[in-house]
Design an enzyme around this catalytic site. Sequence first.
Site, mmCIF file in Angstrom:
data_model
loop_
_atom_site.group_PDB
_atom_site.id
_atom_site.type_symbol
_atom_site.label_atom_id
_atom_site.label_comp_id
_atom_site.label_asym_id
_atom_site.label_seq_id
_atom_site.Cartn_x
_atom_site.Cartn_y
_atom_site.Cartn_z
ATOM 1 N N LEU A 46 30.138 14.084 -3.176
ATOM 2 C CA LEU A 46 30.143 15.525 -3.429
ATOM 3 C C LEU A 46 31.079 16.271 -2.498
ATOM 4 O O LEU A 46 31.574 17.356 -2.821
ATOM 5 C CB LEU A 46 28.718 16.085 -3.257
ATOM 6 C CG LEU A 46 27.651 15.543 -4.206
ATOM 7 C CD1 LEU A 46 26.286 16.096 -3.836
ATOM 8 C CD2 LEU A 46 27.982 15.885 -5.654
ATOM 9 N N GLY A 47 31.308 15.729 -1.332
ATOM 10 C CA GLY A 47 32.179 16.386 -0.359
ATOM 11 C C GLY A 47 32.250 15.572 0.911
ATOM 12 O O GLY A 47 31.509 14.619 1.124
ATOM 13 N N ARG A 48 33.171 15.977 1.782
ATOM 14 C CA ARG A 48 33.360 15.246 3.029
ATOM 15 C C ARG A 48 33.764 16.240 4.112
ATOM 16 O O ARG A 48 34.574 17.135 3.873
ATOM 17 C CB ARG A 48 34.432 14.179 2.861
ATOM 18 C CG ARG A 48 34.682 13.315 4.081
ATOM 19 C CD ARG A 48 35.694 12.227 3.773
ATOM 20 N NE ARG A 48 35.159 11.235 2.841
ATOM 21 C CZ ARG A 48 34.531 10.139 3.235
ATOM 22 N NH1 ARG A 48 34.357 9.898 4.531
ATOM 23 N NH2 ARG A 48 34.077 9.276 2.345
ATOM 24 N N GLY A 49 33.165 16.097 5.289
ATOM 25 C CA GLY A 49 33.488 16.975 6.403
ATOM 26 C C GLY A 49 33.584 16.206 7.694
ATOM 27 O O GLY A 49 33.561 14.960 7.710
ATOM 28 N N SER A 89 31.455 15.857 10.013
ATOM 29 C CA SER A 89 30.245 15.138 10.416
ATOM 30 C C SER A 89 29.903 13.982 9.487
ATOM 31 O O SER A 89 28.993 13.202 9.782
ATOM 32 C CB SER A 89 29.056 16.108 10.479
ATOM 33 O OG SER A 89 28.868 16.736 9.226
ATOM 34 N N GLY A 90 30.571 13.877 8.342
ATOM 35 C CA GLY A 90 30.285 12.778 7.440
ATOM 36 C C GLY A 90 30.483 13.150 5.989
ATOM 37 O O GLY A 90 30.875 14.272 5.656
ATOM 38 N N VAL A 146 29.059 13.371 1.877
ATOM 39 C CA VAL A 146 27.852 13.710 1.133
ATOM 40 C C VAL A 146 27.933 13.103 -0.261
ATOM 41 O O VAL A 146 28.960 13.222 -0.930
ATOM 42 C CB VAL A 146 27.674 15.246 1.022
ATOM 43 C CG1 VAL A 146 26.370 15.579 0.316
ATOM 44 C CG2 VAL A 146 27.706 15.889 2.400
ATOM 45 N N ASP A 184 30.116 26.141 12.681
ATOM 46 C CA ASP A 184 31.134 25.827 11.672
ATOM 47 C C ASP A 184 30.862 26.586 10.379
ATOM 48 O O ASP A 184 30.777 25.995 9.300
ATOM 49 C CB ASP A 184 31.173 24.324 11.417
ATOM 50 C CG ASP A 184 32.466 23.877 10.709
ATOM 51 O OD1 ASP A 184 33.415 24.688 10.660
ATOM 52 O OD2 ASP A 184 32.501 22.745 10.197
#
Length: 803
Positions: free
Chosen positions: A526-529, A531-532, A534, A641
């Site tokens: 679903l997404g990536r940031g 911290s890791g 998803v 953030d």
Amino acid sequence: MLQKMRYQQTLQYPSFLSFLCSVFFLSFATSATNNFLQRGSSLSVEVDSDLLVSPDKSFTGGFYAVGKNAYCFSIWFTNSKDRTVVWMANRDKPVNGRGSRISLRRDGAMVLADVDGSTVWQTNTTATDVQRAELLDSGNLALKDPHGKILWQSFDFPTNTLLPNQPFTKSKKLVSASGRGSYFSGYFSLYFDNDNVLRLMYDGPDISSLYWPDPDFTVFQNGRTNYNSSRIAILDEMGTFLSTDKLQFNAADMGFGVKRRLTMDYDGNLRLYSLNNLSGLWEVSWEALTEPCKVHGICGRNGICVYAPQAQCSCPPGYGVTDPSNWNKGCKPKFNKTCSQANDVKFVELANVDFYGYDLDYSTESSIDSCRNLCLGDCRCEAFSYRLTGEQLCFTKSALFNGFRTPDFPGSIFLKLPASLETTEPNSTLIATNPICGIRESEIVIGSPSMFDNNSKKQTWVYLYSFVSAIGAVEVLIFVLGWWFLFRGHGVPASLEDGYRALSSQFRKFSYAELRKVTKKFKEELGRGASGAVYKGILADERVVAVKRLGDMYEGEEVFWAEISTIGRINHMNLVRMWGFCSERGHRILVYEYVENGSLDRHLFPPNFLGWKERFKVALGTAKGLAYLHHECLEWVIHCDVKPENILLDSEFEAKIADFGLAKLSQRGSPSSGFSRIRGTKGYMAPEWASTLPITAKVDVYSYGVVILEMLKGIRLSSWVVNNSTEEQEPELTRFVRIVKGKIQCREDDSWIEKIVDPRLEGQFSRRQATTMVEIGISCVEEDRNKRPAMASVLQLLLECEE
């Protein structure tokens, strides 16, 4: 005791209970085990089967033990583990366990009589055509005429609990119990005030004080209204509470089919509970105050409420607890109060402590010396409060009530004590001597009805019998031994046991194999940031979840579990809810609710488009979430953030902030005044990240300012553009702020706002809201963090222009 054993046996053997019902019905006895009591019949305290049961078996009415040989005629939830009482006829005057009886007399009145025949309680239905008393599925005890019309009902006389569909009006109050495990009337109440606003009040032996909604704000700032001519509120079956003063809240598990109750608890907090049908235990699905220390009177006179980390009562230096079993009595001074000379007096400072109310004098721009002299010159002064908020505020106090300590309070209280009194050093840590939730109960034994008089409500007593205590002790011993063997067998540190127990009622602990299965081997990202990543998953109960695999940033399992327990206590409608976690070998995974519409950036920026109504709703919801984290949440979490990618939108475009706990998780062990490494996203990071200044909640305020300016403009403001005057590159945000400030300063009409707002809106927006958002955004992105507003102030400004 034998009677109680027989009662438990009848609960365990339904066939035996049915047999008793048949025998009583066939013999036309006066006792009842159905949902009604006929005129001329009665229920006896000595017959455990004398009960009224609602048709759907949800509620039971009968004599309820409140002490040794002490009983109250009550209604309780049949299926709750502790038989939770929702109504009592005689909560302040229990009757004897022998010979007492409640009758529906032939004159139409329902009467509770003690063993000597004296009337303890009765309805006002004498000389009416009452035919029967009936316990309804709603939990309402109703007296009805032959046509089924209700002539009297328990719903009109609540004790401490409001049930779904029970109207709450101007003539009613919910009054707390006097202590944990107690049923006598206490000092806290929910009621409609004379201005038609629903409030919580402490009405103790020494003071009366309103504490909810926040007394520091006006009715309208608290989101209420007193422009209504009626006073009525109701909790519906969906879990929604509505009031004519515009108060509205929803249960976290909103929906049909859940048994709920709204209770004025003994600790002064108003809570909405939902019943877990499997365990029979209650779960809090909403509460009025997330900070228990905001409850006035909770620690009595001179007492101070502190977080250690749970809310506890303590006494300040020079004072000792009056009665350890009853904190309503507060603390007493260890000295005689006299009008002493200046040389005979000393002041002891307690940082971040204040006492609400009882101000003798007030002054601004006052030095600490002049504030001290003001207190010295007044014999009535017991302490003074001094705040360093830019205005140097001074308050002298005539009494010390409603004391609390919070890191958010920017000042200190200075206690006025005799110079000869030995105390701890100034600014010493307050010692919490007793948890608020651990107030002891004493026993009460009834030998004869004469023991109850008008002063009986001042006594406290216990609910548990010695037999139940013995059985409970054995169960606790078995439980503890089971936990000991379980954790010793798995080699889990003892310090993790508390964490797991705290989590077990709120989260589910997943295995790595299970999460791998529900995400189809982490297939759909679903997404990536930072911290890791998803991933989307579907649990066995068909709930859709967002599964976040965290990077390698945690020191160990114990650290991770400790932080998860902190984040797990954070609950707000504008924060993404955590449903579970995985801590297995090297895997650290969080399981969140799935938010349907994804993140804000996917809807706001071209080629996508978001309407004005939705934009303002997101700005308001995000402000609510951040204000909760900064000002209400017990841990005072800084997000670090805030950006459109971390603001998710549900199906109704309600904002939900994501990743709000990861800053706390990743900074474990670093000093409280700073962070071990820079966090955030370029373009949304406050200037102090690049300096040596300590990081505070104002970094979130800065990021929020960037976000709402982007919502106004409809584009990213983190890019770089060419400055026409210098032909040098500068951030788009700096350029935008400079242009907006110029237009605000030289404006002659309101047309300037049209040039600021996203042209794709084609003028379809609220000018008032847009102007407010511009002014908020500009103030939030000030380089000097001291000039930025707090999120609580931002929220109030947005609420004032909400349409």
